[in-house]
Motif scaffolding. Sequence first.
Motif, PDB file in Angstrom:
ATOM      1  N   ARG A  25       0.847  -1.206   0.000  1.00 46.96           N
ATOM      2  CA  ARG A  25       0.000   0.000   0.000  1.00 46.96           C
ATOM      3  C   ARG A  25       0.879   1.250   0.000  1.00 46.96           C
ATOM      4  O   ARG A  25       0.538   2.262   0.591  1.00 46.96           O
ATOM      5  CB  ARG A  25      -0.935  -0.008   1.220  1.00 46.96           C
ATOM      6  N   ALA A  30      -0.694   4.419  -3.721  1.00 52.02           N
ATOM      7  CA  ALA A  30      -1.159   5.746  -3.299  1.00 52.02           C
ATOM      8  C   ALA A  30      -1.333   6.661  -4.509  1.00 52.02           C
ATOM      9  O   ALA A  30      -2.304   7.434  -4.596  1.00 52.02           O
ATOM     10  CB  ALA A  30      -0.166   6.353  -2.308  1.00 52.02           C
ATOM     11  N   ALA A  33      -4.508   5.678  -6.320  1.00 50.65           N
ATOM     12  CA  ALA A  33      -5.725   6.205  -5.674  1.00 50.65           C
ATOM     13  C   ALA A  33      -5.960   7.658  -6.066  1.00 50.65           C
ATOM     14  O   ALA A  33      -7.101   8.081  -6.324  1.00 50.65           O
ATOM     15  CB  ALA A  33      -5.597   6.066  -4.159  1.00 50.65           C
ATOM     16  N   LYS A  34      -4.872   8.413  -6.148  1.00 46.99           N
ATOM     17  CA  LYS A  34      -4.978   9.818  -6.549  1.00 46.99           C
ATOM     18  C   LYS A  34      -5.464   9.935  -7.998  1.00 46.99           C
ATOM     19  O   LYS A  34      -6.331  10.755  -8.322  1.00 46.99           O
ATOM     20  CB  LYS A  34      -3.620  10.494  -6.397  1.00 46.99           C
ATOM     21  N   GLN A  36      -7.271   7.756  -9.630  1.00 52.67           N
ATOM     22  CA  GLN A  36      -8.676   7.365  -9.697  1.00 52.67           C
ATOM     23  C   GLN A  36      -9.588   8.529  -9.316  1.00 52.67           C
ATOM     24  O   GLN A  36     -10.636   8.745  -9.944  1.00 52.67           O
ATOM     25  CB  GLN A  36      -8.930   6.173  -8.777  1.00 52.67           C
ATOM     26  N   GLU A  37      -9.195   9.288  -8.308  1.00 55.13           N
ATOM     27  CA  GLU A  37      -9.984  10.454  -7.916  1.00 55.13           C
ATOM     28  C   GLU A  37      -9.976  11.516  -9.016  1.00 55.13           C
ATOM     29  O   GLU A  37     -10.994  12.170  -9.273  1.00 55.13           O
ATOM     30  CB  GLU A  37      -9.428  11.045  -6.612  1.00 55.13           C
ATOM     31  N   GLU A  52      -6.339  -2.615  -9.929  1.00 52.59           N
ATOM     32  CA  GLU A  52      -5.499  -2.838  -8.748  1.00 52.59           C
ATOM     33  C   GLU A  52      -4.974  -4.274  -8.712  1.00 52.59           C
ATOM     34  O   GLU A  52      -5.640  -5.177  -8.211  1.00 52.59           O
ATOM     35  CB  GLU A  52      -6.282  -2.522  -7.475  1.00 52.59           C
TER      36      GLU A  52
END
Length: 481
Positions: A25, A30, A33-34, A36-37, A52
Amino acid sequence: MDIEQHTTTVKDLNHNWVEAQYAVRGLVPATAAKIQEEIKSGKQYPFDSITELNIGNPQTFGQKPISFNRSVLAAMLDPSVLQHQSEDVQRRAKHYCDKIGFGVGAYSQSAGYPVVREALANFIQRRDGTAERPNINDILLTDGASAGITLMFNLLLKDNKDGVMIPIPQYPLYSAVITQCGAQQIPYYLVEEKGWSAEQSELEAQYEKAKQNGITPRILVCINPGNPTGQVFDKQSIVEMIQFASQKKIVIFADEVYQENIYVENKQFISFRKVALELNLNVEIYSFHSISKGITGECGLRGGYMEITTKIDQDVHFQIHKSKTVMLCPNAIGQLMAGLMVTPPTKEEGCSDLTIQQYNEECRSIFVSLQKRAAMVTQFLNETKGVSCQPIEGAMYAFPKIELPEKFIQFAKEQNKEPDVVYCLDLLNETGLVVVPGSGFLQYPGTYHFRMTILILPEERLLAKMKIFKEWHETHMSKFQ
């Protein structure tokens, strides 16, 4: 303008915890995730969403839970639905209710429900085919295998002179918790060219090197089947590791959470407990298992257990149980799922042919699909120029070696990043595929790898993602030739 003051800053935190890293993780996930936003906010990327592949989380890819297990859990959580369940589900739920004696919303015993520990003792004896059945006082239920491993590290590691022998590549939980405990990592390298084998000479060499550096090896970690490497140890390898630990008077941690995930016909799971009983040596072994992997795949329910597989000092035994009481008890749902994982519906229990058939068909379907996906990933990686991958014999991952051009390595170093980190970030930014750099698992110096899971469903989607990877890798690397 006044500078905002905080009572606690990073320098006030436990240094060991600040230093701990968990690559699964880490930076690449990280960043994913950014991204995806940003996609949700309308930013354009060459892909619609991220994929993922960084973590072994079966149900995020659509693996279905086992119906019988979930039905029993539903009845335990909400007794009002019990009357709508099959007779077989009702019987099992009533069995648990009668044995537990109170609702699942209450604290259990600190070591876990006795009824589940009895089931686990029966399973272990049945699995190993031994006359000796474990004592349930040697079985402690945990919130996943990680909780048991962390507990035992905290108990056994006293100071910065204590060391843990970990296989390289290793699962990053180990290096992280060793760092948190303020102890030392003692790497022993698995031999990639021999199917990630553990060599006796390497164990001896790293043990002696640690002793010369003033470090006391306390624990030997053995992961079987391997994570991230996917190898399955044969009996002789296990014999050699147990003999080594016995001779050196060090403890074995047997991480056996992937024991159901073995895909090749010429290998089978053999527990460290079984071999230790046959050898009858003076060796201390703690084994760990989990509901998160195997066929169950219930990562989010956080269930597992640890077994004290050999006789230990009774004062130490007391301290282990005492340490469990501090956290009160493992979560009740994870406990029940651990019991369900090892107690399928049977004729002896009174279950119908239909229930047994459905259960077996669901388990078989999951296993066969995992087996096919392991073979597919291995094949595609080995067909990709500049990539090689040892056979995925077990577990849920591939750990391929990537041959990086010298120009790429220099390009990465100019950014003060590990070359495999830059590689994985480039792969993410251009394809949306999230994999974990091999440096996060540690690797033999001068080699580069990444870990990816084989869990994508349906199989056609996995095939499509492997084609994307192959095309990207060959195109991207050609820019640095």
